[in-house]
Design a protein around this motif. Structure first.
Motif, PDB file in Angstrom:
ATOM      1  N   LYS A 150      55.490  69.516  73.106  1.00 30.84           N
ATOM      2  CA  LYS A 150      54.332  70.026  72.161  1.00 30.84           C
ATOM      3  C   LYS A 150      52.871  70.157  72.763  1.00 30.84           C
ATOM      4  O   LYS A 150      52.284  71.090  72.636  1.00 30.84           O
ATOM      5  CB  LYS A 150      54.392  69.232  71.046  1.00 30.84           C
ATOM      6  N   TYR A 151      52.353  69.354  73.247  1.00 32.07           N
ATOM      7  CA  TYR A 151      51.176  69.201  74.118  1.00 32.07           C
ATOM      8  C   TYR A 151      50.877  68.132  75.162  1.00 32.07           C
ATOM      9  O   TYR A 151      51.884  67.101  74.763  1.00 32.07           O
ATOM     10  CB  TYR A 151      49.993  69.193  73.084  1.00 32.07           C
ATOM     11  N   CYS A 152      49.985  68.225  75.905  1.00 38.87           N
ATOM     12  CA  CYS A 152      49.769  67.365  76.645  1.00 38.87           C
ATOM     13  C   CYS A 152      48.413  66.746  76.919  1.00 38.87           C
ATOM     14  O   CYS A 152      47.424  67.784  76.706  1.00 38.87           O
ATOM     15  CB  CYS A 152      50.008  67.729  78.198  1.00 38.87           C
ATOM     16  N   GLU A 153      47.964  65.544  77.074  1.00 39.30           N
ATOM     17  CA  GLU A 153      46.591  65.162  77.274  1.00 39.30           C
ATOM     18  C   GLU A 153      46.292  64.313  78.344  1.00 39.30           C
ATOM     19  O   GLU A 153      47.426  63.718  78.817  1.00 39.30           O
ATOM     20  CB  GLU A 153      46.057  64.339  75.871  1.00 39.30           C
ATOM     21  N   MET A 196      46.356  70.273  77.154  1.00 37.38           N
ATOM     22  CA  MET A 196      47.320  71.698  77.325  1.00 37.38           C
ATOM     23  C   MET A 196      48.116  71.715  76.125  1.00 37.38           C
ATOM     24  O   MET A 196      48.738  70.702  75.741  1.00 37.38           O
ATOM     25  CB  MET A 196      47.877  71.714  78.409  1.00 37.38           C
ATOM     26  N   ILE A 197      48.191  72.731  75.467  1.00 31.20           N
ATOM     27  CA  ILE A 197      49.211  72.913  74.222  1.00 31.20           C
ATOM     28  C   ILE A 197      50.289  74.045  74.293  1.00 31.20           C
ATOM     29  O   ILE A 197      50.122  74.924  75.224  1.00 31.20           O
ATOM     30  CB  ILE A 197      48.403  73.446  72.837  1.00 31.20           C
ATOM     31  N   SER A 204      47.341  76.684  62.996  1.00 31.84           N
ATOM     32  CA  SER A 204      46.241  77.458  62.840  1.00 31.84           C
ATOM     33  C   SER A 204      45.400  77.123  63.877  1.00 31.84           C
ATOM     34  O   SER A 204      45.300  76.037  64.611  1.00 31.84           O
ATOM     35  CB  SER A 204      45.638  77.182  61.593  1.00 31.84           C
ATOM     36  N   ILE A 205      44.108  77.906  63.915  1.00 29.72           N
ATOM     37  CA  ILE A 205      43.204  77.647  64.704  1.00 29.72           C
ATOM     38  C   ILE A 205      41.907  78.085  64.109  1.00 29.72           C
ATOM     39  O   ILE A 205      41.628  79.036  63.419  1.00 29.72           O
ATOM     40  CB  ILE A 205      43.253  78.548  66.152  1.00 29.72           C
ATOM     41  N   LEU A 212      48.270  71.758  65.068  1.00 34.11           N
ATOM     42  CA  LEU A 212      49.425  71.937  65.558  1.00 34.11           C
ATOM     43  C   LEU A 212      50.293  71.669  64.347  1.00 34.11           C
ATOM     44  O   LEU A 212      49.798  71.319  63.356  1.00 34.11           O
ATOM     45  CB  LEU A 212      49.803  70.945  66.443  1.00 34.11           C
ATOM     46  N   SER A 213      51.701  71.935  64.195  1.00 32.15           N
ATOM     47  CA  SER A 213      52.623  71.780  63.227  1.00 32.15           C
ATOM     48  C   SER A 213      52.649  70.421  62.454  1.00 32.15           C
ATOM     49  O   SER A 213      53.021  70.602  61.404  1.00 32.15           O
ATOM     50  CB  SER A 213      53.934  72.488  63.690  1.00 32.15           C
ATOM     51  N   ASP A 214      52.498  69.553  63.426  1.00 28.44           N
ATOM     52  CA  ASP A 214      52.546  68.298  62.691  1.00 28.44           C
ATOM     53  C   ASP A 214      51.213  67.412  62.323  1.00 28.44           C
ATOM     54  O   ASP A 214      51.216  66.472  61.875  1.00 28.44           O
ATOM     55  CB  ASP A 214      53.125  66.795  63.649  1.00 28.44           C
ATOM     56  N   GLY A 215      50.259  68.507  62.187  1.00 25.47           N
ATOM     57  CA  GLY A 215      48.763  67.944  61.782  1.00 25.47           C
ATOM     58  C   GLY A 215      47.721  67.683  62.865  1.00 25.47           C
ATOM     59  O   GLY A 215      46.669  67.246  62.681  1.00 25.47           O
TER      60      GLY A 215
END
Length: 245
Positions: A150-153, A196-197, A204-205, A212-215
């Motif tokens: 989903k994303y990385c931080e 990175m997403i 939304s942006i 993201l879809s989970d908020g």
């Protein structure tokens, strides 16, 4: 290069497998390297040292430690390696699938069946390689399917990779290097120096954050909104989807 390990207490079986593999890689023109282990303890020691293997041929019945328990130990360090059990009896077939065995090969191993098995497992390795990422995490070597990322931080010197199911993989590395590895996958965008997403998970942006879809809210640096918005519109347009900012 594909890395293979043979583990069997019978030296004649190890020799037979080596001969078959030498023939196979020449006739199929495959870049394969292999190593033979006479006991599961030798194999486990290699895995514990961080050696990454693609395929393991593992005898079920061996003195000291059987192949089933050895595989359970291997899975603690490597969840992605393909394990192929070797045995003269199908008695342990059910147990083999409990540890995620790829196949259960009965002895004796004929050249035709070995070639057919290798063709199959190499296709699977190639398929996984194209759509996944091998990571060295605190829990061991893990294969991450990219469509589930989903994303990385970045936190310090670590990468936290967030999966769709909520699991977070902790891996040592740099975001620059990860972005370079994934540069051919247009769904992945670096929206911040620390994030990175995967755009497939964007809901939304706004001019301040990506939702993201989970908020989850990923911050956007000042002045980055227009660039990101254009990338999102372009990506979703190519996928024939509607995206509203």
């Amino acid at each position: 290069m594909i890395k293979v390990a043979f583990c069997d207490d019978d030296l004649s079986v190890l020799k037979e497998l080596s001969v078959l593999m030498d023939r196979y890689r020449v006739e199929r023109n495959q870049d394969i390297t292999y190593a033979a282990f006479h006991s599961p303890l030798e194999l486990l020691s290699e895995v514990e040292r961080g050696t990454r293997l693609d395929i393991i041929f593992l005898d079920v019945l061996m003195p000291g430690q059987d192949g089933i328990s050895a595989a359970r130990e291997i899975r603690k360090y490597d969840t992605s390696v393909k394990i192929i059990y070797l045995t003269s009896s199908s008695e342990y077939a059910v147990d083999s699938y409990e540890v995620g065995a790829y196949f259960y090969q009965l002895k004796p191993i004929w050249q035709e069946s070995f070639y057919r098995l290798m063709d199959s497992v190499l296709r699977e390795c190639l398929r996984n390689e194209k759509n996944s990422l091998i990571l060295r995490c605190k829990t061991g070597i893990t294969r991450l399917e990219l469509d589930k990322l989903k994303y990385c931080e970045v936190t310090g010197r670590n990468l936290l990779l967030h999966k769709e199911d909520g699991e977070v993989l902790d891996s040592v590395g740099k975001l620059d290097d990860l972005c370079e590895q994934l540069k051919d996958y247009e769904c992945f965008v670096r929206c911040h120096r620390s994030y990175m997403i995967n755009m497939d998970y964007v809901k939304s942006i706004s001019n301040k954050a990506v939702i993201l879809s989970d908020g989850t809210q990923i911050p956007i640096p000042h002045g980055k909104y227009s660039e990101l918005k254009d990338k999102f519109f372009s990506y979703f347009f190519r996928k024939n989807q509607t995206f509203l900012a």
